[in-house]
Design an enzyme around this catalytic site. Structure first.
Site, PDB file in Angstrom:
ATOM      1  NE  ARG A  91      52.954  34.324  34.528  1.00  0.00           N
ATOM      2  CZ  ARG A  91      52.556  34.081  35.458  1.00  0.00           C
ATOM      3  NH1 ARG A  91      51.933  32.053  35.423  1.00  0.00           N
ATOM      4  NH2 ARG A  91      51.952  34.445  36.636  1.00  0.00           N
ATOM      5  CB  SER A 129      49.040  27.193  39.188  1.00  0.00           C
ATOM      6  OG  SER A 129      50.379  26.533  39.222  1.00  0.00           O
TER       7      SER A 129
END
Ligand code: PNS
Length: 165
Positions: A91, A129
């Protein structure tokens, strides 16, 4: 020859960021095995059965995806499944150190191991998450960041109610 990648992770729970990486990976590999493994650094919110259910439902439209679980070393699993590569998403720079360390350790454990990194789409750059669980725990709206089944499971987990949207 069909090219197989293992996409390993905790998937606690699967997010749209994971799905973005899987979709990108499907352009490079004939088959992706999405495997839930144990990350000793994390305590999971969802049971293994719940995580399998959420992955299965979220990925049911793809017929070249398999979902599996494994209790040991990722490199042993990759060898067992005759995988050509381990797929991981990147990311931001903050992911780099951990991912680099893990990829090099995996290569050290089995020198035939190749890790392929794919960059996530910009819209998922902040998605994880952990941060989604935190937002959901305190009643934040996480719609659009996770598949609908995950949204439902998070509501049930934190509010005991999945009937409202
Ligand atoms: O989604 P995550 O938590 O970032 O995934 C990490 C995971 C589960 C892929 C990693 O912890 C893992 O591979 N666990 C299995 C044990 C292992 O092989 N560890 C890496 C080398 S020591």
């Amino acid at each position: 020859m069909s090219r197989i990648a293992i996409y390993p992770g905790s998937f606690d729970p699967v997010t749209n960021g994971h799905i973005d990486i899987i979709e990108r990976g499907l352009k490079l590999f004939d088959k992706i095995i999405v495997t839930i493994l144990h990350n000793p650094a994390k305590t999971s919110l969802f049971s293994l059965a719940e995580r399998i259910e959420m992955l299965t439902e979220s990925l049911k439209i793809y017929n070249t995806i398999e979902i599996d679980t494994y209790g040991g070393l990722l490199v042993d699993y990759a060898q067992k499944r005759k995988a050509h590569a381990i797929l991981r998403g990147m990311r931001a720079v903050s992911d780099f150190e951990y991912e680099f360390q893990m990829a090099l350790m995996n290569r050290r454990l089995n020198r035939d191991t190749e890790t392929v990194f794919l960059m996530t789409g910009l819209r998922w750059i902040f998605t994880s998450s952990s941060i989604i669980k935190e937002a959901a725990r305190f009643g934040g709206n996480i719609k659009g960041m996770v598949p609908p089944i995950v949204s439902k499971h998070l509501k049930t987990k934190f509010r005991g109610d999945a009937s409202q949207d």
